[in-house]
Motif scaffolding. Structure first.
Motif, PDB file in Angstrom:
ATOM      1  N   LYS A 116      88.932  12.337   1.913  1.00 18.87           N
ATOM      2  CA  LYS A 116      89.452  12.064   3.245  1.00 18.87           C
ATOM      3  C   LYS A 116      89.691  13.668   3.642  1.00 18.87           C
ATOM      4  CE  LYS A 116      90.189   7.799   2.916  1.00 18.87           C
ATOM      5  NZ  LYS A 116      89.209   6.798   3.461  1.00 18.87           N
ATOM      6  N   ARG A 117      89.695  13.660   4.878  1.00 17.71           N
ATOM      7  CA  ARG A 117      89.664  15.384   5.441  1.00 17.71           C
ATOM      8  C   ARG A 117      90.671  15.073   6.844  1.00 17.71           C
ATOM      9  NH1 ARG A 117      86.412  18.796   2.915  1.00 17.71           N
ATOM     10  NH2 ARG A 117      84.281  17.525   1.749  1.00 17.71           N
ATOM     11  N   GLY A 118      90.983  16.569   7.260  1.00 15.20           N
ATOM     12  CA  GLY A 118      91.647  16.838   8.391  1.00 15.20           C
ATOM     13  C   GLY A 118      93.127  16.317   8.470  1.00 15.20           C
ATOM     14  N   ARG A 119      93.838  16.474   7.298  1.00 13.88           N
ATOM     15  CA  ARG A 119      95.158  16.098   7.463  1.00 13.88           C
ATOM     16  C   ARG A 119      95.975  17.258   8.156  1.00 13.88           C
ATOM     17  NH1 ARG A 119      96.852  12.759   2.004  1.00 13.88           N
ATOM     18  NH2 ARG A 119      95.112  11.368   1.688  1.00 13.88           N
ATOM     19  N   ALA A 120      95.638  17.428   9.441  1.00 10.01           N
ATOM     20  CA  ALA A 120      96.464  18.432   9.970  1.00 10.01           C
ATOM     21  C   ALA A 120      97.849  18.203  10.269  1.00 10.01           C
ATOM     22  CB  ALA A 120      95.603  18.775  11.262  1.00 10.01           C
ATOM     23  N   GLU A 121      98.608  19.203  10.516  1.00  7.63           N
ATOM     24  CA  GLU A 121     100.051  19.187  10.946  1.00  7.63           C
ATOM     25  C   GLU A 121     100.148  18.350  12.270  1.00  7.63           C
ATOM     26  OE1 GLU A 121     102.961  19.809   9.227  1.00  7.63           O
ATOM     27  OE2 GLU A 121     101.730  20.467   7.261  1.00  7.63           O
ATOM     28  N   SER A 122     101.321  17.679  12.378  1.00  3.96           N
ATOM     29  CA  SER A 122     101.298  16.711  13.517  1.00  3.96           C
ATOM     30  C   SER A 122     101.264  17.512  14.871  1.00  3.96           C
ATOM     31  CB  SER A 122     102.562  15.807  13.143  1.00  3.96           C
ATOM     32  OG  SER A 122     103.813  16.519  13.265  1.00  3.96           O
ATOM     33  N   ARG A 123     101.504  18.714  14.776  1.00  9.63           N
ATOM     34  CA  ARG A 123     101.933  19.507  16.163  1.00  9.63           C
ATOM     35  C   ARG A 123     100.077  19.815  16.671  1.00  9.63           C
ATOM     36  NH1 ARG A 123     105.414  22.100  12.970  1.00  9.63           N
ATOM     37  NH2 ARG A 123     103.847  23.744  12.237  1.00  9.63           N
ATOM     38  N   VAL A 124      98.859  19.819  15.822  1.00 10.86           N
ATOM     39  CA  VAL A 124      98.001  20.361  16.274  1.00 10.86           C
ATOM     40  C   VAL A 124      97.444  19.029  16.896  1.00 10.86           C
ATOM     41  CG1 VAL A 124      95.510  20.916  15.542  1.00 10.86           C
ATOM     42  CG2 VAL A 124      97.377  21.732  14.366  1.00 10.86           C
ATOM     43  N   PRO A 125      97.196  17.792  16.419  1.00 11.29           N
ATOM     44  CA  PRO A 125      96.499  16.731  17.320  1.00 11.29           C
ATOM     45  C   PRO A 125      97.427  16.428  18.704  1.00 11.29           C
ATOM     46  CG  PRO A 125      97.454  15.822  15.291  1.00 11.29           C
ATOM     47  CD  PRO A 125      97.496  17.250  15.204  1.00 11.29           C
ATOM     48  N   THR A 126      98.889  16.841  18.616  1.00  8.96           N
ATOM     49  CA  THR A 126      99.914  16.328  19.653  1.00  8.96           C
ATOM     50  C   THR A 126      99.231  17.346  20.914  1.00  8.96           C
ATOM     51  OG1 THR A 126     101.723  15.696  18.422  1.00  8.96           O
ATOM     52  CG2 THR A 126     102.111  16.392  20.832  1.00  8.96           C
ATOM     53  N   ALA A 127      99.139  18.545  20.614  1.00 10.86           N
ATOM     54  CA  ALA A 127      98.617  19.489  21.670  1.00 10.86           C
ATOM     55  C   ALA A 127      97.452  19.209  22.242  1.00 10.86           C
ATOM     56  CB  ALA A 127      98.561  21.033  20.779  1.00 10.86           C
ATOM     57  N   VAL A 128      96.314  18.929  21.257  1.00 14.03           N
ATOM     58  CA  VAL A 128      94.990  18.453  21.838  1.00 14.03           C
ATOM     59  C   VAL A 128      95.111  17.304  22.617  1.00 14.03           C
ATOM     60  CG1 VAL A 128      92.697  17.664  20.981  1.00 14.03           C
ATOM     61  CG2 VAL A 128      93.847  19.408  19.678  1.00 14.03           C
TER      62      VAL A 128
END
Length: 260
Positions: A116-128
């Motif tokens: 698995k990849r891309g376990r970004a902090e929740s703020r990143v996808p929220t902004a996108v």
């Protein structure tokens, strides 16, 4: 595969029943990832059967004022979508977690045993997703462009394999084997409305004094929402954190305790 003779209301009725059942499982402490599987399977089934409750597309149809695609009058569709936002404000993102077919099919795909990849902090996808939401509204309200159709969401569930857009969404589904819910976290316009509601949800997964700080829940969480410093907006109530927790009662789905 979508059967047009079956009213889309059947999918929404399923959505209401599934939401109520899942909320009860969480509230009663009986929710497990294994018990979520039948709901995921049923949601995917309804997606292919009647293309409902595919909440992002129903929201897209509402923006385009397409009553035919909604399968119901516009006021009824508005009331239904607002009702689920209200339910999310109370119970969290159960809709995204196991009820919406678009989310359920990605959840199933993430079970594929690959790195698995891309376990970004929740703020990143929220902004996108917020930026994508602005584009979505501009395209729908200003240009009457159906972006989700271009991305292949209806083509995928209609099994329109002759359409190029079918393979666009198929690619997103395949990507979700390694990146957790890429459509839900970076694109979904309805999710852009549900995330702020979930961040203020009355009931959510909370740590208790029994927590030993082992960090297993944070490592199990695919969105970073299990981190104490993160908000609950990107918690899909998938149950990975509660399943991974080694201490009974350390993570509890409950409302905040009143002071005094």
């Amino acid at each position: 595969m979508v059967i047009e003779s079956i009213p889309k209301a059947a999918g929404f009725i399923y959505g209401i029943i599934a939401f109520a059942a899942l909320a009860w499982l969480w509230y009663s402490g009986r929710f497990t990832r294994r018990r979520a599987v039948p709901f995921l399977a049923a949601s995917v089934f309804f997606g292919f059967l009647v293309f409902a409750p595919v909440f992002p597309y129903q929201f897209q149809a509402l923006v385009l004022r397409d009553a035919a695609a909604l399968g119901s009058p516009l006021p009824m569709a508005i009331a239904g979508l607002l009702a689920f936002i209200g339910l999310t404000l109370v119970f969290g993102r159960i809709v995204c977690g196991q009820v919406c077919p678009a989310g359920a099919v990605q959840e199933f795909m993430y079970l594929v045993p690959v790195k698995k990849r891309g376990r970004a902090e929740s703020r990143v996808p929220t902004a996108v997703r917020a930026g994508v939401f602005v584009v979505f509204l501009a395209a729908g309200l200003g240009l009457s462009v159906n972006l989700l159709a271009l991305m292949g969401l209806p083509a995928f569930f209609n099994l329109a394999v002759a359409s190029v857009s079918f393979f666009v969404f198929l690619g997103i589904v395949l990507l979700s084997a390694v990146v957790y819910r890429p459509f839900c976290r970076y694109v979904c316009p309805y999710g852009a409305l549900l995330a702020p509601a979930a961040s203020k949800a009355v009931y959510r997964i909370r740590r208790t004094e029994a927590c030993i700080g082992c960090g297993k829940c944070e490592r199990a969480c695919p969105t970073g929402a299990a981190n104490p410093s993160a908000g609950a907006g990107e918690c899909y109530l998938c149950g990975r954190c509660t399943d991974a927790c080694p201490v009974d009662g350390a993570l509890v789905y409950t409302r905040a305790k009143r002071e005094g």
